[in-house]
Design a protein around this motif. Structure first.
Motif, short mmCIF file in Angstrom:
data_model
loop_
_atom_site.label_atom_id
_atom_site.label_comp_id
_atom_site.label_asym_id
_atom_site.label_seq_id
_atom_site.Cartn_x
_atom_site.Cartn_y
_atom_site.Cartn_z
N LEU A 1 0.90 -1.36 0.10
CA LEU A 1 -0.09 0.00 0.11
C LEU A 1 0.97 1.36 -0.03
N HIS A 2 0.30 2.31 -0.49
CA HIS A 2 0.90 3.75 -0.59
C HIS A 2 1.12 4.07 1.02
N PRO A 3 1.99 4.68 1.44
CA PRO A 3 2.10 5.30 2.80
C PRO A 3 1.02 5.98 3.36
N ALA A 4 0.36 6.63 2.61
CA ALA A 4 -1.05 7.25 3.00
C ALA A 4 -2.06 6.17 3.71
N TYR A 5 -2.39 5.13 2.75
CA TYR A 5 -3.17 4.17 3.38
C TYR A 5 -2.70 3.50 4.75
N CYS A 6 -1.22 3.11 4.70
CA CYS A 6 -0.84 2.35 5.89
C CYS A 6 -0.79 3.56 7.11
N GLU A 7 -0.61 4.80 6.99
CA GLU A 7 -0.66 5.82 8.00
C GLU A 7 -2.18 5.90 8.37
N ALA A 8 -3.19 6.22 7.66
CA ALA A 8 -4.63 5.96 7.80
C ALA A 8 -5.09 4.83 8.53
N LEU A 9 -4.82 3.67 8.07
CA LEU A 9 -5.23 2.44 8.80
C LEU A 9 -4.73 2.19 10.10
N GLU A 10 -3.33 2.84 10.34
CA GLU A 10 -2.81 2.51 11.62
C GLU A 10 -3.61 3.29 12.78
N SER A 11 -4.26 4.09 12.50
CA SER A 11 -5.13 4.74 13.55
C SER A 11 -6.20 3.81 14.11
N LEU A 12 -6.72 2.76 13.29
CA LEU A 12 -7.58 1.80 13.78
C LEU A 12 -6.90 0.80 14.76
N GLN A 13 -5.73 0.90 15.06
CA GLN A 13 -4.93 -0.02 16.07
C GLN A 13 -5.27 0.56 17.32
N THR A 14 -5.32 2.07 17.36
CA THR A 14 -5.44 2.54 18.81
C THR A 14 -6.89 3.39 19.07
N ALA A 15 -7.52 3.71 17.89
CA ALA A 15 -8.64 4.99 18.10
C ALA A 15 -9.90 4.30 17.95
N VAL A 16 -10.18 2.95 17.92
CA VAL A 16 -11.54 2.35 18.24
C VAL A 16 -12.27 2.66 19.43
N PRO A 17 -13.36 3.35 19.21
CA PRO A 17 -14.22 3.90 20.56
C PRO A 17 -14.63 2.84 21.64
N CYS A 18 -14.77 3.01 22.79
CA CYS A 18 -15.25 1.87 23.60
C CYS A 18 -16.61 2.31 24.06
N VAL A 19 -17.33 1.35 24.24
CA VAL A 19 -18.79 1.29 24.58
C VAL A 19 -19.00 1.69 26.03
N SER A 20 -20.11 2.33 26.43
CA SER A 20 -20.30 2.92 27.70
C SER A 20 -20.40 1.76 28.45
N ALA A 21 -20.29 2.24 30.15
CA ALA A 21 -20.50 1.21 31.00
C ALA A 21 -21.95 0.70 31.00
N SER A 22 -22.88 1.10 30.75
CA SER A 22 -24.37 0.66 30.83
C SER A 22 -24.16 -0.25 29.65
N ARG A 23 -23.60 -0.28 28.65
CA ARG A 23 -23.78 -1.31 27.50
C ARG A 23 -22.78 -2.53 28.02
N VAL A 24 -21.78 -2.19 28.70
CA VAL A 24 -20.57 -3.30 28.81
C VAL A 24 -21.52 -4.09 30.06
N ARG A 25 -22.04 -3.55 31.08
CA ARG A 25 -22.88 -4.23 31.97
C ARG A 25 -23.95 -4.92 31.27
N GLU A 26 -24.74 -4.46 30.64
CA GLU A 26 -25.75 -5.24 29.62
C GLU A 26 -25.20 -6.48 29.10
N LEU A 27 -24.29 -6.50 28.35
CA LEU A 27 -23.51 -7.61 27.78
C LEU A 27 -23.12 -8.58 29.04
N LEU A 28 -22.49 -8.19 30.08
CA LEU A 28 -21.89 -8.80 30.88
C LEU A 28 -23.01 -9.68 31.65
N GLU A 29 -24.04 -8.99 32.14
CA GLU A 29 -25.18 -9.55 32.82
C GLU A 29 -25.85 -10.56 31.99
N ALA A 30 -26.12 -10.34 30.44
CA ALA A 30 -26.57 -11.12 29.57
C ALA A 30 -25.82 -12.63 29.56
#
Length: 212
Positions: A109-138
């Protein structure tokens, strides 16, 4: 007086400096999960809707990438790389993981694609505590079997997120898997194979045009 008029060779035009893609904008994890919820499910109608979304993305991404390669415009390439990254994020865990894998393929890949995709390693958002507890309790029932559970995640990833907890007096790390992954994987892998064939066809077409 230029060099050509004096019999000398004209100096080649300087190539513009590398243009990095725009940074990934932070997004609300619950809002993103809600978008993914609309694109997953076990019914044939759900699978068809997701397949159409994936194939539409693959076609657009292939066309935009080929067009950017044909223009040899670094600014356009950077914009296309950011568009591809954002599109993968909107399509959910499987596509995010695919982007993470390709972020290290600097041989492909062109360096621009690698640099853009690298942000998916660290910048994936987390869900809220209420959703986490909903999944755990299920999965584990209510009340949760932990002595304590930290609602603040240690980290978020394509397939889940990690939290601290104490279980029977022992500190542990609990990884919470995102909802509906199995059904999403089944549909996505079928479409990835089809998407690869489409991308290969577009690439062959581009090479034919380039040789003209």
């Amino acid at each position: 007086v230029d060099a050509a008029s004096l019999g000398g060779a004209a100096a080649p035009a300087a190539r513009p400096a590398y243009v990095p893609p725009e940074p990934l904008q932070l997004q609300d994890g619950d809002a993103l999960e809600a978008k993914w919820d609309r694109l997953r499910g076990t019914r044939k109608r759900d699978q068809l809707r997701r397949s159409m979304a994936l194939q539409t993305f693959f076609l657009k991404a292939g066309w935009k990438t080929v067009r950017a390669n044909m223009t040899d415009d670094d600014m356009r390439t950077a914009m296309t790389a950011a568009w591809v990254r954002d599109g993968l994020l909107q399509l959910g865990p499987t596509m995010i993981k695919l982007g993470q894998v390709f972020s290290s393929r600097k041989d492909l890949l062109h360096p621009a694609y690698c640099e853009a995709l690298e942000s998916l390693q660290t910048a994936v958002p987390c869900v809220s505590a209420s959703r986490v507890r909903e999944l755990l309790e299920a999965e584990l029932g209510s009340p949760l079997p932990f002595d304590s559970f930290d609602d603040t995640p240690l980290a978020g990833a394509s397939l889940g997120q990690v939290h601290r907890a104490v279980y029977k007096g022992t500190p542990v790390a609990v990884k919470i898997q995102r909802a509906g992954l199995t059904e999403m994987f089944d549909t996505d892998f079928k479409n990835i194979r089809l998407g690869c064939r489409v991308m290969n066809a577009l690439e062959r077409g581009y090479e034919k045009v380039r040789r003209l």
